[in-house]
Design a protein around this motif. Structure first.
Motif, PDB file in Angstrom:
ATOM      1  N   GLY A 325       0.812  -1.216   0.000  1.00 21.56           N
ATOM      2  CA  GLY A 325       0.000   0.000   0.000  1.00 21.56           C
ATOM      3  C   GLY A 325       0.841   1.261   0.000  1.00 21.56           C
ATOM      4  N   ALA A 326       1.879   1.278   0.830  1.00 18.75           N
ATOM      5  CA  ALA A 326       2.735   2.469   0.901  1.00 18.75           C
ATOM      6  C   ALA A 326       3.498   2.685  -0.389  1.00 18.75           C
ATOM      7  CB  ALA A 326       3.701   2.329   2.077  1.00 18.75           C
ATOM      8  N   ALA A 327       3.967   1.609  -1.016  1.00 19.71           N
ATOM      9  CA  ALA A 327       4.707   1.724  -2.280  1.00 19.71           C
ATOM     10  C   ALA A 327       3.824   2.284  -3.386  1.00 19.71           C
ATOM     11  CB  ALA A 327       5.278   0.371  -2.684  1.00 19.71           C
ATOM     12  N   ALA A 328       2.576   1.827  -3.465  1.00 18.73           N
ATOM     13  CA  ALA A 328       1.652   2.329  -4.492  1.00 18.73           C
ATOM     14  C   ALA A 328       1.382   3.821  -4.295  1.00 18.73           C
ATOM     15  CB  ALA A 328       0.344   1.544  -4.442  1.00 18.73           C
ATOM     16  N   ALA A 329       1.165   4.223  -3.048  1.00 17.42           N
ATOM     17  CA  ALA A 329       0.908   5.642  -2.767  1.00 17.42           C
ATOM     18  C   ALA A 329       2.121   6.503  -3.092  1.00 17.42           C
ATOM     19  CB  ALA A 329       0.526   5.816  -1.296  1.00 17.42           C
ATOM     20  N   THR A 330       3.308   5.999  -2.785  1.00 19.88           N
ATOM     21  CA  THR A 330       4.532   6.755  -3.060  1.00 19.88           C
ATOM     22  C   THR A 330       4.712   6.982  -4.551  1.00 19.88           C
ATOM     23  OG1 THR A 330       5.595   5.868  -1.077  1.00 19.88           O
ATOM     24  CG2 THR A 330       7.033   6.790  -2.770  1.00 19.88           C
ATOM     25  N   SER A 331       4.557   5.934  -5.346  1.00 23.24           N
ATOM     26  CA  SER A 331       4.727   6.061  -6.797  1.00 23.24           C
ATOM     27  C   SER A 331       3.734   7.049  -7.397  1.00 23.24           C
ATOM     28  CB  SER A 331       4.580   4.690  -7.466  1.00 23.24           C
ATOM     29  OG  SER A 331       5.578   3.800  -7.038  1.00 23.24           O
ATOM     30  N   ALA A 332       2.484   6.961  -6.985  1.00 21.71           N
ATOM     31  CA  ALA A 332       1.448   7.844  -7.531  1.00 21.71           C
ATOM     32  C   ALA A 332       1.747   9.306  -7.216  1.00 21.71           C
ATOM     33  CB  ALA A 332       0.082   7.444  -6.974  1.00 21.71           C
ATOM     34  N   THR A 333       2.153   9.580  -5.990  1.00 20.98           N
ATOM     35  CA  THR A 333       2.417  10.978  -5.616  1.00 20.98           C
ATOM     36  C   THR A 333       3.657  11.534  -6.308  1.00 20.98           C
ATOM     37  OG1 THR A 333       3.566  10.174  -3.627  1.00 20.98           O
ATOM     38  CG2 THR A 333       1.265  10.827  -3.390  1.00 20.98           C
ATOM     39  N   MET A 334       4.675  10.699  -6.534  1.00 24.53           N
ATOM     40  CA  MET A 334       5.886  11.191  -7.196  1.00 24.53           C
ATOM     41  C   MET A 334       5.636  11.498  -8.675  1.00 24.53           C
ATOM     42  SD  MET A 334       8.145  11.571  -4.885  1.00 24.53           S
ATOM     43  CE  MET A 334       6.777  11.958  -3.765  1.00 24.53           C
ATOM     44  N   VAL A 335       4.843  10.646  -9.343  1.00 24.26           N
ATOM     45  CA  VAL A 335       4.481  10.939 -10.741  1.00 24.26           C
ATOM     46  C   VAL A 335       3.680  12.234 -10.797  1.00 24.26           C
ATOM     47  CG1 VAL A 335       3.130  10.161 -12.717  1.00 24.26           C
ATOM     48  CG2 VAL A 335       4.578   8.534 -11.485  1.00 24.26           C
ATOM     49  N   ALA A 336       2.733  12.406  -9.883  1.00 23.67           N
ATOM     50  CA  ALA A 336       1.911  13.620  -9.864  1.00 23.67           C
ATOM     51  C   ALA A 336       2.746  14.857  -9.555  1.00 23.67           C
ATOM     52  CB  ALA A 336       0.797  13.469  -8.831  1.00 23.67           C
ATOM     53  N   THR A 337       3.807  14.717  -8.756  1.00 22.01           N
ATOM     54  CA  THR A 337       4.681  15.848  -8.445  1.00 22.01           C
ATOM     55  C   THR A 337       5.297  16.430  -9.714  1.00 22.01           C
ATOM     56  OG1 THR A 337       5.202  15.025  -6.225  1.00 22.01           O
ATOM     57  CG2 THR A 337       6.797  16.524  -7.227  1.00 22.01           C
TER      58      THR A 337
END
Length: 453
Positions: A325-337
Motif C-alpha cells: 500500500g505504501a509503495a503504491a501511494a509513493t509512486s502515484a504521488t511522485m508521478v503527480a509531483t
C-alpha cells in the motif's frame, strides 16, 4: 546467546569467552537496562540527523551558487554515493571487528572533515572535481555510520532481555530523527538566507558534538569487538563479501528487499535534491528559507507516517500488506509531483509521498532485521546500503542528465513510474510467506535465519 569464537577468529585477535563476560561484568546495572539502550539510540539518532539535516534543504542551491550546472550537481552527489558503495564493505569490517561504537566515532570525525572540505572548495571555486573528492570523504563518513548504529541497538537489546517488537523502536527513532530534521532544515534554511556556507559550518560543529555523545553513551553490549591485524583485513573483507552473498543475495526475502533498495534509492536520492530548485521555480521567487521550510514539512509528513505504523502494524497482519500500500501511494504521488506544475498542489502531493515513505521505512527495516542472522547484522545492513548506493549512482546521473536535457518535472514522472516496480517485488516477497512477514506479539528469533541450498 553469543556464540563461542572459533579458533581461527582467536588467532586474529578475537577475545575469549571469559573476556566477554568480564566486559559485561564491568557494565553497571543501569547500562544493561534496555530502556537506557533505547534512550541512547534515540539521542544519537536525533543528534546525527540534526547535524546532517542542516544542509539538506539547501545543498543543491549551495552547489549551484558555487558554479556547478544542474547536471554537475548530480554528478557531485553521485560521487558521494559511489564512495558509499565502494567503502561499505571495508567499513563493515570495522563495525563487525573493532565494534559498532568505533565505527560510529570514525563516522563523525570523517563527516566533520568532509563538511569543512565542501566549504573550502566553494570558497576557492574549486569546481566539480574537488567537490567530488569532498563528496567521497562524506561518503566514507556515512558508510562508517550505516548499519553500525542499528546493529548496536538490536544486539544490545537482545543482550539486555528486550522482548518486544522492533517496529515501534524504529518508528520512535524515525519520529525523533524527523523532529531533529525539522529543527535542522528550518535552521539551515534561515542560516542559508544569510550565507549558504553557514549551515555547513554549523553542521561541522554539531557532528563533533554527536561524536562526544557517542563516545560517552555507546557500549558494545551483546557484541565482542576483536582486533584485526593488517594482514587479516583482506580475509575479513572476503568474509564480509561472502556473508553478503550467503545471507543476503542467496536468501530470497533479503534479495527482494535489496533489489527494492536499489530501485528506491535510485529515484529518491535524486528526488530529494531535485525538488529544491524545482519548487523555488514554481514559487517564482529566490527564497532560500522556503527550501528549509519545505524540508521541515517533509519531516513532519514523515512523522505522520511513522505515527501510523503503530496503528497499521497490528498482530496478525502482514508487513507486505503495508509495504504494498505504501509503495503504491509513493509512486502515484511522485508521478503527480512532476505532472502537476502548480506550487500549491505539487508541494502537498510531494508531502503525501513523504507520509507513505514514513510508513514504509520502519516496516521494511524490521522485515530486513528479522530475516538476517544477528552475527552478520552490521555486514548485511551495510550490504543493503551498498546496493542502494549503487542504485543512487545510476539514478542521480541518469535522472540528472534528463533534468538538464529535458526538465526536473520530467525526471519526477520517469523516476516515479520506475518505482512502480516495487509492487511486483513486494508481491513476490508476500508469496514467500516468511515468518518475518507476520506481525506477532513476540519477535522472531534472528539466529534462525536460514538460506536455501
Amino acid at each position: 546467546m553469543l556464540r563461542r569464537p572459533d579458533r581461527s577468529r582467536q588467532q586474529i585477535g578475537h577475545p575469549s569467552k571469559g573476556a566477554y563476560h568480564r566486559t559485561i561484568a564491568a557494565l553497571s546495572e543501569d547500562e544493561m537496562d534496555p530502556k537506557r539502550v533505547i534512550r541512547s539510540y534515540l539521542v544519537i539518532s536525533g543528534l546525527f540527523t540534526l547535524s546532517a539535516s542542516l544542509i539538506w534543504g539547501i545543498n543543491t542551491l549551495f552547489l549551484l551558487d558555487a558554479g556547478l550546472s544542474i547536471f554537475e550537481v548530480f554528478v557531485a552527489n553521485a560521487a558521494f554515493t559511489l564512495a558509499m558503495a565502494l567503502f561499505e564493505i571495508p567499513t563493515g569490517v570495522v563495525a563487525d571487528t573493532r565494534g559498532r561504537r568505533a565505527s560510529f566515532l570514525l563516522s563523525e570525525a570523517t563527516l566533520a572533515v568532509g563538511t569543512l572540505a565542501y566549504v573550502g572548495v566553494a570558497a576557492i571555486h574549486g569546481g566539480l572535481l574537488l567537490f567530488c573528492l569532498a563528496g567521497a570523504i562524506l561518503g566514507l563518513g556515512y558508510t562508517f555510520y550505516s548499519g553500525a548504529v542499528e546493529a548496536w541497538l538490536v544486539d544490545a537489546l537482545k543482550a539486555t532481555g528486550f522482548q518486544n517488537e522492533l517496529d515501534g523502536v524504529f518508528a520512535r527513532a524515525s519520529m525523533v530523527s524527523s523532529i531533529a530534521m525539522i529543527v535542522g532544515t528550518v535552521g539551515g534554511g534561515l542560516l542559508g538566507q544569510l550565507d549558504l556556507s553557514l549551515p555547513y559550518l554549523a553542521r561541522a560543529a554539531l557532528v563533533l558534538m554527536a561524536f562526544a555523545v557517542g563516545y560517552r553513551t555507546m557500549h558494545d553490549i551483546g557484541f565482542t569487538p576483536r582486533t584485526v591485524r593488517m594482514r587479516g583485513i583482506a580475509g575479513e573483507m572476503r568474509k564480509v563479501a561472502r556473508a553478503g552473498i550467503t545471507y543476503g543475495w542467496r536468501s530470497p526475502a533479503v534479495r527482494l528487499l535489496v533489489i527494492d533498495s536499489f530501485l528506491s534509492f535510485g529515484f529518491f536520492s535524486w528526488a530529494w535534491y531535485a525538488w529544491q530548485p524545482y519548487f523555488l521555480d514554481l514559487y517564482g521567487q529566490d527564497a532560500v528559507w522556503l527550501s528549509g521550510l519545505i524540508a521541515a514539512l517533509f519531516a513532519l509528513a514523515g512523522i505522520a507516517g511513522n505515527a501510523l505504523v503503530g496503528r497499521l502494524a497490528r498482530p496478525g497482519r502482514r508487513r507486505t500488506t503495508i509495504l504494498l500500500g505504501a509503495a503504491a501511494a509513493t509512486s502515484a504521488t511522485m508521478v503527480a509531483t512532476g505532472a502537476i506544475r502548480m506550487f500549491w498542489i505539487t508541494v502537498p502531493l510531494f508531502l503525501l509521498g513523504a507520509v507513505a515513505g514514513g510508513i514504509m521505512q520502519p516496516v521494511r527495516q524490521t522485515y530486513l532485521h528479522y530475516s538476517i542472522p544477528s552475527s552478520e547484522r552490521a555486514t548485511l545492513v551495510s550490504f543493503d546500503s551498498l546496493v542502494g548506493s549503487l542504485g543512487s549512482v545510476g539514478g542521480q546521473t541518469g535522472l540528472g542528465y534528463l533534468s538538464q536535457e529535458r526538465s526536473i518535472p520530467a525526471g519526477f514522472v520517469v523516476g516515479g513510474l520506475a518505482t512502480l516496480l516495487a509492487l511486483p517485488i513486494f508481491a513476490r516477497l508476500r508469496s514467500l510467506n516468511e515468518p518475518a512477514d507476520r506481525i506477532t506479539a513476540d519477535a522472531p528469533e534472528q539466529e534462525s535465519a536460514t538460506v536455501p541450498p
